[in-house]
Scaffold this motif. Sequence first.
Motif, PDB file in Angstrom:
ATOM      1  N   ALA A  77      36.608 122.726 -49.570  1.00  0.00           N
ATOM      2  CA  ALA A  77      36.633 121.731 -48.622  1.00  0.00           C
ATOM      3  C   ALA A  77      36.243 120.886 -47.011  1.00  0.00           C
ATOM      4  CB  ALA A  77      38.777 122.268 -47.893  1.00  0.00           C
ATOM      5  N   GLN A  78      35.113 121.693 -47.632  1.00  0.00           N
ATOM      6  CA  GLN A  78      34.284 120.840 -46.662  1.00  0.00           C
ATOM      7  C   GLN A  78      34.134 119.187 -47.137  1.00  0.00           C
ATOM      8  OE1 GLN A  78      31.428 123.206 -45.415  1.00  0.00           O
ATOM      9  NE2 GLN A  78      32.059 125.504 -45.934  1.00  0.00           N
ATOM     10  N   GLY A  79      33.232 118.875 -45.645  1.00  0.00           N
ATOM     11  CA  GLY A  79      33.463 117.639 -46.506  1.00  0.00           C
ATOM     12  C   GLY A  79      34.267 116.304 -45.531  1.00  0.00           C
ATOM     13  N   ASN A  80      35.771 117.110 -46.030  1.00  0.00           N
ATOM     14  CA  ASN A  80      36.452 115.613 -45.951  1.00  0.00           C
ATOM     15  C   ASN A  80      36.885 115.736 -44.489  1.00  0.00           C
ATOM     16  OD1 ASN A  80      36.856 115.780 -48.437  1.00  0.00           O
ATOM     17  ND2 ASN A  80      36.654 118.158 -48.678  1.00  0.00           N
ATOM     18  N   GLY A  81      37.008 115.972 -43.323  1.00  0.00           N
ATOM     19  CA  GLY A  81      36.696 115.297 -41.883  1.00  0.00           C
ATOM     20  C   GLY A  81      38.285 116.849 -41.224  1.00  0.00           C
ATOM     21  N   GLY A 121      36.961 119.491 -40.427  1.00  0.00           N
ATOM     22  CA  GLY A 121      36.377 119.777 -39.525  1.00  0.00           C
ATOM     23  C   GLY A 121      36.272 119.002 -37.588  1.00  0.00           C
ATOM     24  N   ARG A 122      36.146 118.133 -38.227  1.00  0.00           N
ATOM     25  CA  ARG A 122      36.637 117.550 -36.796  1.00  0.00           C
ATOM     26  C   ARG A 122      38.088 117.019 -36.136  1.00  0.00           C
ATOM     27  NH1 ARG A 122      34.823 112.218 -35.305  1.00  0.00           N
ATOM     28  NH2 ARG A 122      32.538 112.734 -36.579  1.00  0.00           N
ATOM     29  N   PHE A 123      38.861 117.407 -37.462  1.00  0.00           N
ATOM     30  CA  PHE A 123      40.071 117.071 -37.285  1.00  0.00           C
ATOM     31  C   PHE A 123      40.300 118.120 -36.061  1.00  0.00           C
ATOM     32  CE2 PHE A 123      44.706 119.331 -38.127  1.00  0.00           C
ATOM     33  CZ  PHE A 123      45.161 118.316 -37.299  1.00  0.00           C
ATOM     34  N   ALA A 124      40.331 119.651 -36.969  1.00  0.00           N
ATOM     35  CA  ALA A 124      40.144 121.136 -35.944  1.00  0.00           C
ATOM     36  C   ALA A 124      39.662 120.468 -34.723  1.00  0.00           C
ATOM     37  CB  ALA A 124      39.151 122.191 -36.581  1.00  0.00           C
ATOM     38  N   VAL A 125      38.567 119.787 -34.240  1.00  0.00           N
ATOM     39  CA  VAL A 125      38.109 120.024 -33.129  1.00  0.00           C
ATOM     40  C   VAL A 125      38.488 119.046 -32.032  1.00  0.00           C
ATOM     41  CG1 VAL A 125      36.162 119.262 -31.945  1.00  0.00           C
ATOM     42  CG2 VAL A 125      35.412 120.552 -33.521  1.00  0.00           C
ATOM     43  N   GLU A 126      39.208 118.188 -32.611  1.00  0.00           N
ATOM     44  CA  GLU A 126      39.932 117.200 -32.142  1.00  0.00           C
ATOM     45  C   GLU A 126      41.268 117.676 -32.184  1.00  0.00           C
ATOM     46  OE1 GLU A 126      40.145 114.261 -34.118  1.00  0.00           O
ATOM     47  OE2 GLU A 126      37.740 113.090 -33.844  1.00  0.00           O
ATOM     48  N   ALA A 127      41.696 118.915 -32.303  1.00  0.00           N
ATOM     49  CA  ALA A 127      43.184 119.404 -32.069  1.00  0.00           C
ATOM     50  C   ALA A 127      43.290 119.892 -31.037  1.00  0.00           C
ATOM     51  CB  ALA A 127      43.734 120.048 -33.164  1.00  0.00           C
ATOM     52  N   VAL A 128      41.366 120.812 -31.436  1.00  0.00           N
ATOM     53  CA  VAL A 128      41.558 121.315 -30.007  1.00  0.00           C
ATOM     54  C   VAL A 128      41.582 121.199 -28.191  1.00  0.00           C
ATOM     55  CG1 VAL A 128      39.957 123.592 -29.034  1.00  0.00           C
ATOM     56  CG2 VAL A 128      41.403 123.594 -31.412  1.00  0.00           C
ATOM     57  N   SER A 129      40.787 120.232 -28.904  1.00  0.00           N
ATOM     58  CA  SER A 129      40.540 119.730 -27.675  1.00  0.00           C
ATOM     59  C   SER A 129      41.089 118.423 -27.357  1.00  0.00           C
ATOM     60  CB  SER A 129      39.383 117.911 -27.912  1.00  0.00           C
ATOM     61  OG  SER A 129      38.030 119.171 -28.442  1.00  0.00           O
ATOM     62  N   GLY A 130      42.597 118.814 -27.922  1.00  0.00           N
ATOM     63  CA  GLY A 130      43.881 117.984 -27.417  1.00  0.00           C
ATOM     64  C   GLY A 130      45.011 118.761 -26.744  1.00  0.00           C
ATOM     65  N   GLU A 131      44.588 120.187 -27.515  1.00  0.00           N
ATOM     66  CA  GLU A 131      45.372 121.083 -26.733  1.00  0.00           C
ATOM     67  C   GLU A 131      44.899 121.592 -25.553  1.00  0.00           C
ATOM     68  OE1 GLU A 131      48.361 123.805 -26.305  1.00  0.00           O
ATOM     69  OE2 GLU A 131      48.315 122.215 -27.497  1.00  0.00           O
ATOM     70  N   ILE A 132      43.851 121.567 -24.973  1.00  0.00           N
ATOM     71  CA  ILE A 132      43.123 121.854 -23.936  1.00  0.00           C
ATOM     72  C   ILE A 132      43.364 121.115 -22.753  1.00  0.00           C
ATOM     73  CG2 ILE A 132      40.722 122.087 -22.333  1.00  0.00           C
ATOM     74  CD1 ILE A 132      39.995 123.639 -25.800  1.00  0.00           C
ATOM     75  N   ARG A 133      43.145 119.308 -23.514  1.00  0.00           N
ATOM     76  CA  ARG A 133      43.596 118.575 -22.748  1.00  0.00           C
ATOM     77  C   ARG A 133      45.266 118.374 -21.898  1.00  0.00           C
ATOM     78  NH1 ARG A 133      42.546 114.726 -26.095  1.00  0.00           N
ATOM     79  NH2 ARG A 133      40.677 114.454 -25.621  1.00  0.00           N
TER      80      ARG A 133
END
Length: 149
Positions: free
Chosen positions: A87-91, A93-105
């Motif tokens: 599943a790599q190379g389909n975005g 990882g980026r989605f996960a980092v953005e979701a974690v950052s959203g939770e932290i925010r």
Amino acid sequence: MRLEQITPDNYAAALELAVRPDQQDLVAPVVKSLAEAYVFAGMAWPRLIYDGDRLVGFVMAFLDYAWAGNPDDLRSGLWRLNIAADAQGNGYGRFAVEAVSGEIRARGGTRTYVSWAPRAGGPEEFYLKLGFRPTGEQSGGQTVGVLDL
């Protein structure tokens, strides 16, 4: 794409999730992450990553961790990120980092931290492209990076 909590209905599938063989020394398997989430329940935030009904990854954040044991330096960030080999190379990882950052925010945080193994084939380029910058610190031999939210 969406994040889901780990439940009795999906944990077995989570345990089968595997990264590429050349990445296995870079990230712990999901089973270890779930054990850590159990032991450190107050700071661990584990989630599964789905694309429709397909499980494509696992992400775990750490929340309000006293960095180097200093209660005046609480940090939150990405503890673990496992994207399935196929599943790599389909975005995801980026989605996960953005979701974690959203939770932290949402919890009032202003920075997301991460660490990575400084070696060829490691995730450094991925994190730098997302805007993380090295702090100059090391954690367990890994480079520490930070992203301002």
